[in-house]
Design a protein around this motif. Structure first.
Motif, PDB file in Angstrom:
ATOM      1  N   SER A 170     -33.648  -3.429  71.664  1.00  0.00           N
ATOM      2  CA  SER A 170     -33.142  -2.293  72.447  1.00  0.00           C
ATOM      3  C   SER A 170     -32.380  -1.311  71.563  1.00  0.00           C
ATOM      4  O   SER A 170     -32.472  -0.088  71.736  1.00  0.00           O
ATOM      5  CB  SER A 170     -32.250  -2.778  73.579  1.00  0.00           C
ATOM      6  OG  SER A 170     -31.103  -3.433  73.070  1.00  0.00           O
ATOM      7  N   GLU A 174     -33.548   2.582  70.912  1.00  0.00           N
ATOM      8  CA  GLU A 174     -32.675   3.692  71.297  1.00  0.00           C
ATOM      9  C   GLU A 174     -32.038   4.382  70.096  1.00  0.00           C
ATOM     10  O   GLU A 174     -31.194   5.254  70.275  1.00  0.00           O
ATOM     11  CB  GLU A 174     -31.578   3.177  72.235  1.00  0.00           C
ATOM     12  CG  GLU A 174     -32.100   2.598  73.537  1.00  0.00           C
ATOM     13  CD  GLU A 174     -32.893   3.610  74.352  1.00  0.00           C
ATOM     14  OE1 GLU A 174     -32.546   4.813  74.295  1.00  0.00           O
ATOM     15  OE2 GLU A 174     -33.845   3.209  75.047  1.00  0.00           O
ATOM     16  N   THR A 176     -31.369   7.002  67.645  1.00  0.00           N
ATOM     17  CA  THR A 176     -31.650   8.433  67.782  1.00  0.00           C
ATOM     18  C   THR A 176     -31.321   9.168  66.482  1.00  0.00           C
ATOM     19  O   THR A 176     -30.312   8.879  65.831  1.00  0.00           O
ATOM     20  CB  THR A 176     -30.816   9.029  68.932  1.00  0.00           C
ATOM     21  OG1 THR A 176     -31.112   8.324  70.134  1.00  0.00           O
ATOM     22  CG2 THR A 176     -31.133  10.501  69.118  1.00  0.00           C
ATOM     23  N   THR A 192     -36.310   9.879  69.069  1.00  0.00           N
ATOM     24  CA  THR A 192     -36.148   8.430  68.874  1.00  0.00           C
ATOM     25  C   THR A 192     -37.447   7.916  68.269  1.00  0.00           C
ATOM     26  O   THR A 192     -38.408   7.630  68.993  1.00  0.00           O
ATOM     27  CB  THR A 192     -35.857   7.731  70.204  1.00  0.00           C
ATOM     28  OG1 THR A 192     -36.839   8.114  71.160  1.00  0.00           O
ATOM     29  CG2 THR A 192     -34.489   8.106  70.734  1.00  0.00           C
ATOM     30  N   LYS A 195     -38.910   4.248  69.550  1.00  0.00           N
ATOM     31  CA  LYS A 195     -38.865   3.828  70.947  1.00  0.00           C
ATOM     32  C   LYS A 195     -40.233   3.404  71.465  1.00  0.00           C
ATOM     33  O   LYS A 195     -40.361   2.426  72.195  1.00  0.00           O
ATOM     34  CB  LYS A 195     -38.308   4.960  71.812  1.00  0.00           C
ATOM     35  CG  LYS A 195     -38.063   4.540  73.262  1.00  0.00           C
ATOM     36  CD  LYS A 195     -37.224   5.555  73.994  1.00  0.00           C
ATOM     37  CE  LYS A 195     -36.862   5.049  75.372  1.00  0.00           C
ATOM     38  NZ  LYS A 195     -35.961   5.956  76.107  1.00  0.00           N
ATOM     39  N   THR A 199     -40.917  -0.129  73.669  1.00  0.00           N
ATOM     40  CA  THR A 199     -40.725   0.110  75.096  1.00  0.00           C
ATOM     41  C   THR A 199     -41.352  -0.995  75.946  1.00  0.00           C
ATOM     42  O   THR A 199     -40.713  -1.548  76.846  1.00  0.00           O
ATOM     43  CB  THR A 199     -41.317   1.477  75.490  1.00  0.00           C
ATOM     44  OG1 THR A 199     -40.610   2.514  74.795  1.00  0.00           O
ATOM     45  CG2 THR A 199     -41.175   1.702  76.989  1.00  0.00           C
ATOM     46  N   ASN A 202     -39.565  -4.369  75.536  1.00  0.00           N
ATOM     47  CA  ASN A 202     -38.271  -4.376  76.218  1.00  0.00           C
ATOM     48  C   ASN A 202     -38.433  -4.449  77.731  1.00  0.00           C
ATOM     49  O   ASN A 202     -37.621  -5.076  78.419  1.00  0.00           O
ATOM     50  CB  ASN A 202     -37.473  -3.119  75.839  1.00  0.00           C
ATOM     51  CG  ASN A 202     -36.942  -3.182  74.417  1.00  0.00           C
ATOM     52  OD1 ASN A 202     -36.856  -4.250  73.834  1.00  0.00           O
ATOM     53  ND2 ASN A 202     -36.597  -2.031  73.862  1.00  0.00           N
TER      54      ASN A 202
END
Length: 476
Positions: A170, A174, A176, A192, A195, A199, A202
């Motif tokens: 995670s 995330e 950035t 990001t 990500k 995704t 997660n």
């Protein structure tokens, strides 16, 4: 406490009810003779017959209830007094013995968190009044409680593994990057970069964690319900049913309550006890137990933890250190060790240690992250910074930046393909493990509910009670 002593103190109320019902029937019979009314005389005779029947039920309870309990235990092949040895499977030579966590132990006096070899139906495990088995006399109820606690612990371990894995992915998802650019109108661009790689993985972890928590709530509810039935609900329903059955206008309700009391105490938990015996047979199998002890990845404690899981054999270990990671106090193994320490405490001890700011059962104080060379804290919120020099603060900030840069470099060099997606579908993977835990959580509970409703219908008619239970019986 023997089963007959659970409700014996309430029998005086049943005796008073029988006396009142007898007086009422006798009064009606006397009036029927005076008024020469055959209908009243017939009703009085029927009521006297029902009073005798109710008195017979109450008087025979002293003999029949312990007999029923003995039949149930004999049918399961267990005993309320616990195992007596004889070379049967199990750590103590009894079919109902297993390695049980310290939190389930009698006096909670052990200084180790390693599971203890105890007989689930023996005296030692229920000696202390803080034990979950204290006051539960019948072996089949104890087996049901133990079974549900094992399922709860495996679901908790599964959720904890998912959580540890989710922390890493995670944060990576995330992460950035902000790019500021100066033109006629100032602005910035944020993206990001990783990500999309994490995704889906997660999402699967979030769904697995959410489902595991729901299973934990379901199994804990059933465990609390079994103990409530054993210590409170059974005597209340039985005595209430015996009293209400003596009066004509509450006879159907009384018969239904009697049927519910007997069924909830013996039929409902027996399905869980059957599941517990299957689980014990698997846990006590020498091959399964030996393989579990030898698998140091799944069981770092080795022979100190000879209690193999039944459904949860998944083991997730992150290979990317977190910012501030790599230190003893916050390593993955240490996190698990602290969790096991907390599991080995009873609730009062746990809250005492938390109030005192201590971290382990040995009384170790909570120790923030410190620099290995200077011994000074790297946590900027520490009070030590109020007396630290500017050079020390700058050095600590530089170390923190270096740790973050090291973490960033380690993940930047890795293949961003989320390996969890492939692992999720494999045997013993998260979804496979979760399906197994769901089976053990739901299967025996489903048959227990169906069998209980069917038994209530049959026994209720025998005691002259209602057959329908507010529409629930329509389920079967």
């Amino acid at each position: 406490m023997p089963i007959q002593e659970i409700w014996q103190s309430w029998l005086v109320f049943a005796g008073v009810a029988l006396g009142l019902a007898t007086m009422l029937a006798a009064l009606v019979y006397a009036l029927s003779e005076l008024l020469q009314n055959e209908k009243m005389k017939t009703w009085a005779k029927m009521e006297l017959t029902e009073v005798v029947y109710s008195a017979l039920i109450i008087s025979m309870a002293m003999v029949t209830l312990p007999l029923i309990d003995s039949v149930v235990q004999g049918g399961l092949g267990v005993s309320n007094a616990g195992g007596t040895g004889g070379g049967m499977p199990g750590c103590s030579g009894s079919t109902t013995s297993a390695f049980i966590k310290v939190a389930d132990y009698a006096a909670f006096t052990s200084t180790t968190t390693a599971p203890q070899c105890l007989d689930i139906c023996g005296e030692a495990i229920a000696y202390d009044n803080r034990s979950v088995y204290h006051g539960v006399e019948s072996c089949h109820l104890r087996l049901g409680i133990w079974y549900l606690r094992e399922i709860f612990d495996e679901a908790k371990s599964f959720a904890f593994d998912i959580y540890l894995s989710y922390i890493k992915t995670s944060m990576m998802a995330e992460f950035t990057i902000n790019i500021e650019f100066l033109f006629e109108k100032a602005g910035f661009f944020t993206f990001t970069p990783w990500k999309g790689f994490f995704t889906m993985g997660n999402k699967i972890k979030e769904m697995c964690f959410d489902w595991a928590v729901k299973l934990m709530m379901l199994t804990k509810f059933q465990e609390v319900m079994l103990r409530f039935i054993a210590t409170a609900l059974f005597p209340a329903l039985f005595v209430s049913g015996a009293i209400l059955r003596t009066f004509t206008f509450t006879r159907k309700l009384g018969g239904l309550l009697l049927a519910m009391a007997i069924t909830l105490y013996w039929i409902f938990p027996s399905f869980y006890a059957f599941g517990a015996l299957i689980m014990l047979d698997l846990k006590n199998d020498p091959q399964i137990q030996g393989a579990w002890i030898a698998n140091t990845d799944a069981n770092p404690e080795g022979a100190a933890n000879p209690n193999p899981p039944i459904a949860n054999t998944m083991y997730i270990r992150g290979d990317i250190p977190m910012p501030g990671g790599g230190r003893t106090n916050y390593s993955t193994d240490e996190v698990r060790a602290r969790l096991r320490n907390y599991e080995g405490m009873d609730s009062n001890t746990y809250f005492d240690y938390m109030e005192q700011g201590r971290d382990t059962a040995s009384g170790e104080a909570l120790t923030p992250l410190t620099d290995p060379t200077t011994g000074r804290m790297t946590d900027l919120s520490s009070r030590e910074y109020s007396s630290a020099s500017e050079a020390e603060v700058n050095a600590s900030l530089a170390r923190s930046k270096q740790e973050v840069d090291t973490w960033y470099g380690s993940i930047s060099k890795q293949n961003m393909l989320d390996k969890f997606i492939n692992f999720a579908w494999m045997p013993n993977g998260p979804l496979d493990t979760l399906a197994r835990i769901t089976f053990w959580s739901v299967f025996f509970a489903l048959f227990s509910i169906i069998g209980t409703i069917a038994a209530i219908r049959s026994l209720s008619s025998t005691f002259g009670g209602d057959i329908e239970i507010a529409g629930l019986t329509r389920l079967i």
